[in-house]
Design an enzyme around this catalytic site. Structure first.
Site, mmCIF file in Angstrom:
data_model
loop_
_atom_site.group_PDB
_atom_site.id
_atom_site.type_symbol
_atom_site.label_atom_id
_atom_site.label_comp_id
_atom_site.label_asym_id
_atom_site.label_seq_id
_atom_site.Cartn_x
_atom_site.Cartn_y
_atom_site.Cartn_z
ATOM 1 C CE1 TYR A 1 2.396 2.304 0.752
ATOM 2 C CE2 TYR A 1 3.962 3.119 -0.876
ATOM 3 C CZ TYR A 1 2.768 2.490 -0.561
ATOM 4 O OH TYR A 1 1.951 2.052 -1.574
ATOM 5 C CG ASP B 1 -0.676 -5.527 -1.420
ATOM 6 O OD1 ASP B 1 -1.313 -5.446 -2.484
ATOM 7 O OD2 ASP B 1 0.544 -5.780 -1.361
#
EC number: 5.4.99.12
Length: 248
Positions: free
Chosen positions: A116, A53
């Site tokens: 992540y 994003d």
């Protein structure tokens, strides 16, 4: 025509996300890659392992493309191509590694897991560091760690995705999740078979809320079990990095 697998890094603070944007005025990672590749004569489709994003960085995003311009599989020729691409993509994108792979390779569908790291700063960062860390204070560290561990395993993460994003199947498996500190930063590492849009930001945000006594553990468990949504705020993407994509 050979297929190339590239591991890339990029500064998400200058992009509106990985994917091409409907508003052509907005800068995307994929659009910038296409422009840079075209400047060295590569006009192939570029496929990514995932769509980060707006504001989310990457140190280990994986892409693939095809090129007939560099048919020599020797290391020197591939390194020359990597050098040329980096010259066109500088300063916000870097090709960290480049290899020729089987033509059937697909960076998204062949991926077994993605990981992540979330960099959290307990103190307000300087203007120079602010785009790269999220300013968030952990309340009780033990509670925070307990909340993170509650996410491990397979769950229905229907209430841990961005509002308005449609996903047919919200079942995901978290293989590993942990918190540690490094050079004054709180870091959350998470590895799973896939993630919904804004899922990591919502997960870490909910764990922070529990650590600050803003959310009960019962409410957290209800949300993790896909029963009821209590926490709805995805924290800042500034400190979030896609760090690795795993394959067989």
């Amino acid at each position: 025509m050979p297929t190339y697998k590239a591991v890339i890094a990029y500064d998400g603070s200058v992009f509106s996300g990985f994917a091409l944007q409907k508003d052509k005025r907005l800068k995307s990672v994929l659009g910038t890659l296409k422009e840079g590749f075209a400047r060295v004569g590569i006009k192939s489709d570029i496929i990514g392992a995932g769509r980060t994003d707006k504001g989310v960085h990457a140190t280990g995003q994986v892409i693939c493309f095809q090129s007939a311009h560099f048919l020599d599989s020797q290391v020197q020729a591939i390194e020359s191509l990597r050098f040329l691409l980096n010259a066109k993509l500088y300063p916000h994108i870097m090709v960290r590694s480049l290899h020729i792979v089987d033509d059937t390779f697909h960076p998204r569908f062949d991926a077994l897991w993605r990981s992540y790291r979330f960099l959290l700063s307990p103190t307000q960062p300087s203007p120079f560091a602010a785009p790269y860390v999220s300013y968030e204070k952990i309340g009780d560290e033990t509670l925070f760690k307990n909340a993170l561990q509650a996410f491990q395993g397979q769950h229905n993460f229907v209430f841990f995705k961005k509002n308005g994003s449609y996903t047919k199947n919200c079942i995901r498996t978290i293989f590993a999740i942990k918190h540690y500190t490094y050079k004054g930063l709180d870091i959350v590492y998470v590895r799973g078979n896939g993630f919904l849009r804004a899922q990591v930001r919502l997960m870490v945000g909910a764990a922070l809320a529990y650590s600050r006594a803003e959310l009960s553990f019962h409410s957290l468990q209800e949300q993790i079990n896909g029963q009821k949504q209590h926490y709805t705020y995805p924290i800042s993407p500034n400190g979030l990095y896609l760090c690795e994509v795993g394959y067989r």
